[in-house]
Design a protein around this motif. Structure first.
Motif, PDB file in Angstrom:
ATOM      1  N   VAL A  97       0.840  -1.199   0.000  1.00 38.65           N
ATOM      2  CA  VAL A  97       0.000   0.000   0.000  1.00 38.65           C
ATOM      3  C   VAL A  97       0.875   1.250   0.000  1.00 38.65           C
ATOM      4  CG1 VAL A  97      -1.721   1.325   1.295  1.00 38.65           C
ATOM      5  CG2 VAL A  97      -1.912  -1.163   1.136  1.00 38.65           C
ATOM      6  N   GLY A  98       1.833   1.328   0.904  1.00 37.81           N
ATOM      7  CA  GLY A  98       2.702   2.502   0.970  1.00 37.81           C
ATOM      8  C   GLY A  98       3.946   2.287   1.791  1.00 37.81           C
ATOM      9  N   LEU A  99       4.046   1.147   2.463  1.00 35.37           N
ATOM     10  CA  LEU A  99       5.201   0.832   3.297  1.00 35.37           C
ATOM     11  C   LEU A  99       6.129  -0.121   2.550  1.00 35.37           C
ATOM     12  CD1 LEU A  99       3.365   0.217   6.686  1.00 35.37           C
ATOM     13  CD2 LEU A  99       4.710   2.225   6.054  1.00 35.37           C
ATOM     14  N   PRO A 100       7.373  -0.252   3.022  1.00 38.34           N
ATOM     15  CA  PRO A 100       8.248  -1.260   2.404  1.00 38.34           C
ATOM     16  C   PRO A 100       7.618  -2.641   2.481  1.00 38.34           C
ATOM     17  CG  PRO A 100       9.510   0.209   3.836  1.00 38.34           C
ATOM     18  CD  PRO A 100       8.058   0.544   4.054  1.00 38.34           C
ATOM     19  N   ALA A 101       7.891  -3.442   1.477  1.00 38.21           N
ATOM     20  CA  ALA A 101       7.297  -4.783   1.392  1.00 38.21           C
ATOM     21  C   ALA A 101       7.989  -5.710   2.374  1.00 38.21           C
ATOM     22  CB  ALA A 101       7.399  -5.322  -0.035  1.00 38.21           C
ATOM     23  N   GLN A 102       7.644  -5.586   3.653  1.00 36.75           N
ATOM     24  CA  GLN A 102       8.293  -6.357   4.699  1.00 36.75           C
ATOM     25  C   GLN A 102       7.344  -6.588   5.859  1.00 36.75           C
ATOM     26  OE1 GLN A 102      11.306  -7.962   5.140  1.00 36.75           O
ATOM     27  NE2 GLN A 102      10.284  -8.606   7.019  1.00 36.75           N
ATOM     28  N   GLU A 103       7.297  -7.826   6.344  1.00 35.56           N
ATOM     29  CA  GLU A 103       6.572  -8.106   7.583  1.00 35.56           C
ATOM     30  C   GLU A 103       7.285  -7.412   8.742  1.00 35.56           C
ATOM     31  OE1 GLU A 103       6.638 -12.292   7.999  1.00 35.56           O
ATOM     32  OE2 GLU A 103       5.167 -12.682   6.423  1.00 35.56           O
ATOM     33  N   TYR A 104       6.524  -7.036   9.776  1.00 33.99           N
ATOM     34  CA  TYR A 104       7.155  -6.443  10.958  1.00 33.99           C
ATOM     35  C   TYR A 104       6.220  -6.571  12.157  1.00 33.99           C
ATOM     36  CZ  TYR A 104       4.246  -2.235  10.072  1.00 33.99           C
ATOM     37  OH  TYR A 104       3.202  -1.355   9.883  1.00 33.99           O
ATOM     38  N   ILE A 105       6.800  -6.390  13.324  1.00 30.02           N
ATOM     39  CA  ILE A 105       6.013  -6.167  14.533  1.00 30.02           C
ATOM     40  C   ILE A 105       6.475  -4.863  15.151  1.00 30.02           C
ATOM     41  CG2 ILE A 105       5.648  -8.619  14.981  1.00 30.02           C
ATOM     42  CD1 ILE A 105       7.700  -8.298  17.317  1.00 30.02           C
ATOM     43  N   GLU A 106       5.611  -4.259  15.931  1.00 28.45           N
ATOM     44  CA  GLU A 106       5.947  -3.012  16.627  1.00 28.45           C
ATOM     45  C   GLU A 106       5.918  -3.266  18.131  1.00 28.45           C
ATOM     46  OE1 GLU A 106       4.246   1.226  15.770  1.00 28.45           O
ATOM     47  OE2 GLU A 106       2.938   0.243  17.241  1.00 28.45           O
ATOM     48  N   LEU A 107       6.970  -2.812  18.826  1.00 25.94           N
ATOM     49  CA  LEU A 107       7.050  -2.921  20.276  1.00 25.94           C
ATOM     50  C   LEU A 107       6.769  -1.575  20.913  1.00 25.94           C
ATOM     51  CD1 LEU A 107      10.292  -5.083  20.666  1.00 25.94           C
ATOM     52  CD2 LEU A 107       7.913  -5.857  20.542  1.00 25.94           C
ATOM     53  N   TYR A 108       6.236  -1.619  22.149  1.00 26.85           N
ATOM     54  CA  TYR A 108       5.887  -0.391  22.862  1.00 26.85           C
ATOM     55  C   TYR A 108       6.216  -0.563  24.338  1.00 26.85           C
ATOM     56  CZ  TYR A 108       2.871   3.193  24.986  1.00 26.85           C
ATOM     57  OH  TYR A 108       2.389   4.249  25.717  1.00 26.85           O
ATOM     58  N   ASN A 109       6.902   0.427  24.894  1.00 28.39           N
ATOM     59  CA  ASN A 109       7.172   0.452  26.334  1.00 28.39           C
ATOM     60  C   ASN A 109       5.935   1.007  27.022  1.00 28.39           C
ATOM     61  OD1 ASN A 109       7.932   1.004  28.971  1.00 28.39           O
ATOM     62  ND2 ASN A 109       9.945   1.815  28.418  1.00 28.39           N
ATOM     63  N   ALA A 110       5.178   0.133  27.673  1.00 33.12           N
ATOM     64  CA  ALA A 110       3.898   0.530  28.259  1.00 33.12           C
ATOM     65  C   ALA A 110       4.037   1.126  29.651  1.00 33.12           C
ATOM     66  CB  ALA A 110       2.961  -0.682  28.313  1.00 33.12           C
ATOM     67  N   THR A 111       5.271   1.299  30.134  1.00 36.83           N
ATOM     68  CA  THR A 111       5.451   1.877  31.459  1.00 36.83           C
ATOM     69  C   THR A 111       5.510   3.402  31.372  1.00 36.83           C
ATOM     70  OG1 THR A 111       7.880   1.969  31.470  1.00 36.83           O
ATOM     71  CG2 THR A 111       6.844  -0.140  32.031  1.00 36.83           C
ATOM     72  N   THR A 112       5.377   4.047  32.522  1.00 41.22           N
ATOM     73  CA  THR A 112       5.473   5.509  32.581  1.00 41.22           C
ATOM     74  C   THR A 112       6.787   5.982  33.165  1.00 41.22           C
ATOM     75  OG1 THR A 112       4.398   5.523  34.753  1.00 41.22           O
ATOM     76  CG2 THR A 112       2.982   5.747  32.809  1.00 41.22           C
ATOM     77  N   ASN A 113       7.561   5.062  33.753  1.00 41.71           N
ATOM     78  CA  ASN A 113       8.769   5.515  34.448  1.00 41.71           C
ATOM     79  C   ASN A 113       9.916   4.519  34.378  1.00 41.71           C
ATOM     80  OD1 ASN A 113       7.736   3.515  36.042  1.00 41.71           O
ATOM     81  ND2 ASN A 113       7.470   4.774  37.871  1.00 41.71           N
ATOM     82  N   LYS A 114       9.900   3.622  33.404  1.00 36.81           N
ATOM     83  CA  LYS A 114      10.982   2.656  33.288  1.00 36.81           C
ATOM     84  C   LYS A 114      11.593   2.703  31.898  1.00 36.81           C
ATOM     85  CE  LYS A 114       9.135  -0.812  36.515  1.00 36.81           C
ATOM     86  NZ  LYS A 114       8.736  -2.233  36.653  1.00 36.81           N
ATOM     87  N   VAL A 115      12.918   2.643  31.874  1.00 33.32           N
ATOM     88  CA  VAL A 115      13.622   2.421  30.621  1.00 33.32           C
ATOM     89  C   VAL A 115      13.837   0.916  30.501  1.00 33.32           C
ATOM     90  CG1 VAL A 115      15.723   2.836  29.313  1.00 33.32           C
ATOM     91  CG2 VAL A 115      14.752   4.662  30.711  1.00 33.32           C
ATOM     92  N   LEU A 116      13.364   0.342  29.421  1.00 32.16           N
ATOM     93  CA  LEU A 116      13.399  -1.112  29.265  1.00 32.16           C
ATOM     94  C   LEU A 116      14.540  -1.522  28.344  1.00 32.16           C
ATOM     95  CD1 LEU A 116       9.591  -1.887  28.821  1.00 32.16           C
ATOM     96  CD2 LEU A 116      10.942  -1.850  30.933  1.00 32.16           C
ATOM     97  N   THR A 117      15.278  -2.528  28.774  1.00 30.62           N
ATOM     98  CA  THR A 117      16.295  -3.106  27.900  1.00 30.62           C
ATOM     99  C   THR A 117      15.702  -4.295  27.166  1.00 30.62           C
ATOM    100  OG1 THR A 117      18.484  -4.124  27.790  1.00 30.62           O
ATOM    101  CG2 THR A 117      17.199  -4.543  29.793  1.00 30.62           C
ATOM    102  N   LEU A 118      16.073  -4.420  25.909  1.00 28.07           N
ATOM    103  CA  LEU A 118      15.587  -5.533  25.095  1.00 28.07           C
ATOM    104  C   LEU A 118      16.622  -6.640  24.987  1.00 28.07           C
ATOM    105  CD1 LEU A 118      13.912  -3.576  22.143  1.00 28.07           C
ATOM    106  CD2 LEU A 118      12.997  -4.134  24.402  1.00 28.07           C
ATOM    107  N   GLN A 119      17.785  -6.421  25.553  1.00 26.79           N
ATOM    108  CA  GLN A 119      18.867  -7.384  25.386  1.00 26.79           C
ATOM    109  C   GLN A 119      18.494  -8.749  25.952  1.00 26.79           C
ATOM    110  OE1 GLN A 119      22.585  -6.255  27.175  1.00 26.79           O
ATOM    111  NE2 GLN A 119      23.766  -7.617  25.852  1.00 26.79           N
TER     112      GLN A 119
END
Length: 861
Positions: free
Chosen positions: A334-356
């Motif tokens: 439609v308008g995005l690159p032809a690639q599957e993806y997921i989106e992540l979201y930090n749902a906290t209000t006061n934490k920095v989250l590591t993904l490692q």
């Protein structure tokens, strides 16, 4: 810390004299202010001057000090007269700042003015512990080059640590000449001011001092704000503070409204602030008012200091890192690159989250996320490493190797910590698009309310962004979808004699839902254990103390079950269930089939349980035949789905389409399959297979089975006539043209069995073959206790003319039926009137009997 505060409090009596002024007019240097050190080596002379009076020994060094904490925004001024020729062994050092009372010590830190030395000058030095003093301002040579060296000295240090040295050799204070400037901030604390003299034996009494004055007119300046942790700050000022004001919590305000719970003066110019709540991640503002230094200089206006707080990154807990967007089918673009993806979201209000180390899994594979961080409320899109550059324009991108391929129809996605603990799980489906066109590809699924991660399909829909999705950005469908409703039981299935699996409509509070006392079963069976099943926490396994019995209906009650959002249901919920029995062929049969749907419609196959058993359809299959081979197998369901006696189930790939085309359809009977086998419009065979591989039922259909007078077969199903009859052509008929199909409820052409008291009977005796679903055909029921009989049935009109050869040489069962749809041999409709069924029976030994039954072809007005 208490000792430090005690030391500060002990200095309180000195606050009034901290702005030092001493002209020795009282004739005493031991008080007001108090000078200490080599007191026996100094006197106040008749001219009320401080004069050296040490031993007449070459190389002698004597000193006096008085407390002083002035360090910045300060002017130091004094008068001196060295009645000698200055040299490397005859000079004086006047310490403006010193951290120790012993000015002779090698480890003293501070600044001093040296009068004399080899170049006969007045200069400013810095002294660092254990090191030789370094010159900061090198004064003009030969300014003190006589044997009567009168000089008045003035030194200033601004709040920016800018030094200036000036001298007046007239001693009057009217003719100061600047010797130079420098900037130095090495030492920011002071405890003492003092004089140190070095002399040869002849000069022990030749050093004179007077008019010492230290003036501080500048309020304190905040030099450093340090975040210690999420609720604690350390403030460092450029000079010591007045303790009472420094420890008044009302003088500090965080982010306009928040006051500290603790304000503690830990050092002379250092304040510790502790707050009852955590700092906001990112920008914060601290306002400071009313503070004073030890000389009474008060802040003229509040100090406002902005600072950024980024706490140490931590691994996310449950539902703190969530998946908020899924691009499972990227084409057509439609308008995005032809690639599957997921989106992540930090749902906290006061934490920095590591993904490692976080593990991301789909149904078949797992990959590990890299060392990246997400701030509170921050989004990131996850794509293969090769696609990072393509997605960078949209926002934060996280590239991974071995990106799990996403199934278009849906699957279970999970995020887990390195130790395996669940962070988030979602089992998406293409039905979540709620848009037939968008589910075909190019559009992402977006979470509607990111504050309600426990919700399922109701909180997801197709993106409305013109690009097809919003990777690494707030979702285009964002809205509030609060969860205010407690959970309800969707199904209860006995998966073994001692285990009952409950399914709920939403995620549960796993602790609350695992309480045994919240469940009961009737007829009474004790419950031994309750376990909530991850990763979705929508299922509860109830283990029983004694086994269930087959063909027995039970009722389970559940109360005080809370969902993931905390909604609690205090009212008992009840649901029936039974222990499934092993199926036998013919227990579950084909009841209706739509193989020629309307344009843009879909097929369906309806099954019915005609036994007295409860039968689980888990791992059953639909198939077709190719020659003599069963092929094109499709699993009906991989989960438990129990059919009660007499219960219908409608198998289709698109329940929404069926409901649209047949509004009377019972949605609760629909069971979605990812796809059905291919059932051609002209003819085919439907095969239903049990998990053990046995054929439960088989039906070979063709379009010729439809009522011959139908103008349009599209969208008209074939329905089973008699439930207990065979799955053969004569037991199926076109659905009534008033409704076209009956998915999920009783067939429009259904006929109950008739108790036959004689060999043959006809019901109904008057029928109207017009396709309206009301008596469209008549049934010739038969029953015989003789085996091996063969039948011919011919239809004659009231004038004795043959109308149709209905049955020829048909081997009879012990009981059964034949159907006449009111059509003549040429396919035309029989006219209104009386007709005779002429029935011939032939035995194995050639015996013959004849039976005649009357029927009326009528018309419905």
């Amino acid at each position: 810390m208490k000792q430090t505060l005690l030391a500060i409090l002990l200095l309180l009596p000195l606050i009034a004299t901290a702005q030092l002024q001493d002209n020795f007019s009282d004739g005493d240097f031991t008080r007001n202010p108090t000078w200490t050190g080599d007191a026996g080596s100094f006197i106040v002379n008749a001219q009320q001057q401080l004069q050296s009076n040490g031993p007449a020994v070459t190389g002698t060094i004597v000193q006096l000090v008085t407390p002083s904490q002035a360090v910045v925004g300060t002017t130091w001024e004094f008068w001196a007269n060295l009645k000698l020729a200055t040299s490397s062994t005859n000079y004086t050092d006047v310490y403006l700042i010193a951290d120790k009372a012993d000015l002779k010590a090698a480890d003293v830190n501070g600044y001093f003015v040296r009068i004399g030395n080899t170049t006969d000058e007045v200069s400013l030095y810095r002294k660092d512990a254990g090191k030789t003093a370094v010159i900061l301002i090198n004064g003009q040579d030969k300014t003190v080059a006589t044997t009567n060296n009168v000089v008045r000295v003035r030194v200033t240090r601004t709040i920016n640590y800018e030094w200036e040295l000036s001298i007046d050799v007239s001693g009057t204070g009217q003719n100061f000449v600047r010797q130079g400037t420098a900037t130095d901030a090495a030492h920011k604390r002071s405890s003492y001011f003092g004089v140190l003299v070095r002399y040869t034996s002849a000069n022990s009494k030749n050093f004179y001092f007077d008019d010492f004055r230290i003036t501080d007119t500048q309020p304190p300046v905040l030099e450093e704000l340090q975040t210690i942790n999420q609720q604690e700050l350390t403030l460092r000022f450029n000079e010591p503070l007045q303790p009472e004001q420094a420890q008044t919590i009302a003088n500090y305000t965080l982010n306009r409204t928040i006051k500290p719970t603790i304000a503690e003066l830990t050092e002379a110019g250092t304040v510790r602030l502790v707050f009852g709540q955590g700092f906001g991640v990112g920008n914060n503002t601290l306002t400071i008012a009313n503070l004073q230094d030890l000389h009474g200089n008060t802040l003229s206006e509040p100090v406002v200091r902005n600072y950024s707080f980024i706490p140490p990154a931590v691994l996310p807990g449950y539902n703190e890192l969530i998946i908020t967007e899924i691009m499972a089918d990227e084409t057509p673009v439609v308008g995005l690159p032809a690639q599957e993806y997921i989106e992540l979201y930090n749902a906290t209000t006061n934490k920095v989250l590591t993904l490692q180390g976080i593990r991301y899994s789909d149904a078949t594979s797992t990959t590990t996320l890299p060392n990246a961080q997400l701030l509170p409320g921050e989004y990131a899109v996850v794509v293969p490493n090769t696609q990072v550059a393509s997605f960078t324009p949209f926002g934060k991108v996280i590239g991974i190797s071995n990106f799990p391929s996403l199934n278009n129809a849906g699957e279970l996605l999970q995020l887990r910590r390195p130790d395996g603990r669940l962070i988030y799980a979602v089992n998406y489906s293409d039905s979540w698009y709620k848009n037939t066109a968008k589910r075909e590809g190019g559009w992402s699924l977006e979470m509607i309310d990111v504050t309600n991660p426990c919700a399922g399909s109701e909180n997801w829909t197709a993106s409305v962004d013109l690009r097809g999705g919003t990777p690494a950005q707030p979702n285009s469908v964002a809205a509030s979808v609060p969860d205010n409703t407690p959970p309800t039981i969707v199904s209860a299935t006995a998966i073994s004699p001692t285990q009952v699996l409950l399914r709920f409509n939403e995620r549960l509070d796993s602790v609350q839902a695992a309480t045994i006392a919240n469940y009961s079963i009737s007829p009474t069976i004790a419950i031994a254990n309750v376990q909530v099943q991850g990763p979705l926490f929508t299922e509860v396994m109830v283990t029983l103390s004694s086994p269930l019995q087959e063909r027995q209906l039970y009722t389970l009650s559940a109360t005080r079950i809370a969902d993931c959002a905390g909604n609690l249901n205090n009212q008992p919920q009840t649901i029936p269930f039974a222990l499934p029995s092993a199926p036998a062929p013919g227990n579950v049969v084909i009841n209706e089939i739509l193989f020629n749907p309307r344009p843009n419609g879909v097929d369906f196959v309806e099954l019915v349980n005609r036994s007295d058993k409860y039968i689980d359809l888990k791992n059953w299959q639909l198939a077709i035949t190719a020659g003599d081979t069963i092929s094109n197998l499709r699993t009906i369901t991989a989960t438990n789905y129990v059919l009660a006696p007499g219960q219908y189930v409608v198998l289709t790939s698109n329940p929404e389409n069926i409901k649209t085309n047949y509004p009377a359809a019972r949605e609760q009977t629909f069971l979605r399959m990812s796809s059905l086998p291919s059932y051609p419009d002209n003819a085919g065979t439907v095969v239903v297979l049990q998990p053990d591989g046995n054929v439960a039922d088989r039906f070979s259909y063709s379009s010729d089975m439809h009522f011959a007078l139908l103008d349009d077969l599209n969208g008209v199903s074939l329905e089973r006539i008699r439930l207990d009859g065979q799955t053969i052509a004569s037991n199926f008929h076109s659905a009534a043209t008033t409704i076209f199909a009956t998915p999920g409820y009783k067939n429009s052409q259904s006929r109950d069995g008739v108790a036959v008291r004689q060999a043959f009977s006809v019901a109904p005796q008057v029928f109207s073959p017009n396709g309206d679903g009301y008596d469209d055909f008549t049934i010739i029921n038969y029953s015989t206790d003789q085996t091996g009989l063969t039948a011919n049935i011919t239809v004659f009109d009231s004038n004795g003319r043959e109308v149709r050869k209905l049955v020829r040489n048909e081997m009879l069962a012990s009981n059964g039926f034949f159907r006449w749809d009111g059509l003549k041999q040429d396919g035309s409709k029989a006219g209104i009137g009386y007709y005779i069924f002429y029935i011939e029976l032939f035995g194995l030994n050639g015996e013959k009997s004849v039976h005649k039954e009357k029927v009326v072809v009528g018309s419905r007005l």
